[in-house]
Design a protein around this motif. Sequence first.
Motif, mmCIF file in Angstrom:
data_model
loop_
_atom_site.group_PDB
_atom_site.id
_atom_site.type_symbol
_atom_site.label_atom_id
_atom_site.label_comp_id
_atom_site.label_asym_id
_atom_site.label_seq_id
_atom_site.Cartn_x
_atom_site.Cartn_y
_atom_site.Cartn_z
ATOM 1 N N LYS A 98 -9.239 -8.829 -5.283
ATOM 2 C CA LYS A 98 -7.843 -8.567 -5.582
ATOM 3 C C LYS A 98 -6.971 -9.387 -4.641
ATOM 4 O O LYS A 98 -7.419 -9.836 -3.579
ATOM 5 C CB LYS A 98 -7.528 -7.079 -5.426
ATOM 6 N N ALA A 99 -5.720 -9.591 -5.049
ATOM 7 C CA ALA A 99 -4.765 -10.307 -4.211
ATOM 8 C C ALA A 99 -4.300 -9.405 -3.080
ATOM 9 O O ALA A 99 -4.170 -8.186 -3.253
ATOM 10 C CB ALA A 99 -3.571 -10.758 -5.045
ATOM 11 N N ASP A 141 -1.499 -8.953 -1.825
ATOM 12 C CA ASP A 141 -0.207 -8.301 -2.004
ATOM 13 C C ASP A 141 -0.131 -7.468 -3.280
ATOM 14 O O ASP A 141 0.960 -7.141 -3.762
ATOM 15 C CB ASP A 141 0.934 -9.333 -1.984
ATOM 16 N N ASP A 142 -1.300 -7.103 -3.825
ATOM 17 C CA ASP A 142 -1.298 -6.282 -5.026
ATOM 18 C C ASP A 142 -0.589 -4.945 -4.807
ATOM 19 O O ASP A 142 -0.040 -4.366 -5.745
ATOM 20 C CB ASP A 142 -2.735 -6.012 -5.504
ATOM 21 N N ALA A 156 2.112 -4.392 -3.584
ATOM 22 C CA ALA A 156 3.548 -4.524 -3.832
ATOM 23 C C ALA A 156 3.822 -5.082 -5.224
ATOM 24 O O ALA A 156 4.928 -5.555 -5.511
ATOM 25 C CB ALA A 156 4.182 -5.428 -2.777
ATOM 26 N N GLY A 157 2.829 -5.036 -6.093
ATOM 27 C CA GLY A 157 2.990 -5.577 -7.431
ATOM 28 C C GLY A 157 4.008 -4.799 -8.244
ATOM 29 O O GLY A 157 4.253 -3.607 -8.007
ATOM 30 N N VAL A 158 4.639 -5.475 -9.183
ATOM 31 C CA VAL A 158 5.640 -4.841 -10.056
ATOM 32 C C VAL A 158 5.168 -4.970 -11.493
ATOM 33 O O VAL A 158 4.447 -5.889 -11.862
ATOM 34 C CB VAL A 158 7.022 -5.495 -9.888
ATOM 35 N N SER A 159 5.595 -4.009 -12.301
ATOM 36 C CA SER A 159 5.233 -4.061 -13.716
ATOM 37 C C SER A 159 5.984 -5.206 -14.376
ATOM 38 O O SER A 159 7.078 -5.593 -13.956
ATOM 39 C CB SER A 159 5.576 -2.733 -14.392
ATOM 40 N N ALA A 160 5.396 -5.765 -15.423
ATOM 41 C CA ALA A 160 6.013 -6.909 -16.090
ATOM 42 C C ALA A 160 5.634 -6.916 -17.558
ATOM 43 O O ALA A 160 4.572 -6.422 -17.949
ATOM 44 C CB ALA A 160 5.565 -8.213 -15.432
ATOM 45 N N ASN A 188 10.403 -10.526 -18.155
ATOM 46 C CA ASN A 188 10.308 -11.877 -17.599
ATOM 47 C C ASN A 188 11.447 -12.751 -18.115
ATOM 48 O O ASN A 188 12.018 -13.559 -17.370
ATOM 49 C CB ASN A 188 8.966 -12.505 -17.944
#
Length: 360
Positions: free
Chosen positions: A336-337, A339-340, A342-346, A351
Motif C-alpha cells: 500500500k502507499a 499516505d493511504d 489520508a486518502g479521499v474518496s473520488a 474529479n
Amino acid sequence: MTDSLKTSDGLRGPGIFLAQFIADQAPFDNLANIAQWAASLGYKAIQLPTLDARFIDLQRAAESQAYCDELKAVCAEAGVEISELSTHLQGQLVAVHPAFDELFDDFAPAHLRGKPAERTAWAIDQLKLAARASQRLGLTAHATFSGALVWPFVYPWPQRPAGLVELGFAELAKRWLPILDCFEQAGVDLCYEIHPGEDLHDGASFERFLEAVNHHPRAAILYDPSHLLLQQMDYLGFIDRYHPRIRMFHVKDAEFRPDACSGVYGGYQDWVQRPGRFRSLGDGQIDFKSIFSKLTQYGYDGWAVLEWECCLKDARQGAAEGVAFIERHMIEKTRKAFDDFAGVSADAASNRRLLGLPEA
C-alpha cells in the motif's frame, strides 16, 4: 520447497553458488554433504555447477525425471532447494578464439583436448542437456557464459578491420540460436553472465548479441555488479536499462582503487595487487541497498545468490557472513502507499469538479 525470504514480487534468498566451494574433502565432496553444509549456514538454495557427476549427472538429469526427483529429494532433506543450474565452463567452450585453445582445453573431457571443433560440438550438446535438465527440475532460469571469438580484439589497436566484430557476433549467434531454441522449448531463460573475457562483457556487447539472435525471448542476463564496477560502469543504471532481461542475480562485492601504477587493466598483476579486486560481501564498494531496491522496484522474480570470490578472506568465512548480509538487504515490497491513511474518496464527477470542468 524450503521456506525462503521472498518479496511479494518474487525476490528470494539467500542462495549460494557452489562452484568455488566444490572440493575432494567433506563437506564439499558430494551433493548431500554440500547441501547440508549450505543449509547449516542458513542458505535456502544452492546454484549447482554441472561438470562434476558427484553433484549432478547432466545427461542423466536431462533424460530421467526419476533421477531429477532424487536430486530434489536430497536437497529437500538437507533443507535447501536448487535455484538454478550452471554451465559457465561449457558455455565458455561454445566459442573459443584459437589464442585461448590450450588454456580452455582443461574445461573439456580429456579425449576432446586439442580438437576444437569436437569440443565446441560437445559444449553445445551440454547446453542442450542443461535446458532439458532444468525443465525436469522445475527451474526457470539457467546460468552460463557466452564464450568469446572477438575478445582478443577488445582494445582497438591495431585498428580492427571493418566487419570483424560483426562477423564475430554473427558466428556467435549462429552457435547460440539452436541452444536458445532448446531453452525456449524447455520454458527456461538462458542467462549470460556479463563478464570480461566473454564477448558479452557489457551492455553494448549484450545489445549487439541480442540483435544478432533476433531478440530471442530466452536470451537473458545474469546480473553481477562486481564485473560492472571493475569496468567502471554504472551498475545501478544498468538495472534501469536492462531490467526486462535480468533473470538471475549474483550477489558479489568488489572494489576499484586506481593508483599511479595501474588501473582498469591491472598491469598483469595478481588479484591482491590489482586496483580492481573481488571482495567478500560488505568488504567492497558495491551499493547493495540500491541494487536490492531497484530489483524490487522492477519486480525481479528470482534468487539472490551469493558468489564468493575474494583475494583476502577465506571462503568459509565469506559464506558464513553472506547469509546475514543477503537477509539484511531483502525487501518485502509494500502492498500500500504510505499516505493511504489520508486518502479521499473520488469518482469521475468529483474529479471533473476539482479541475473546474463542466459535468460530462
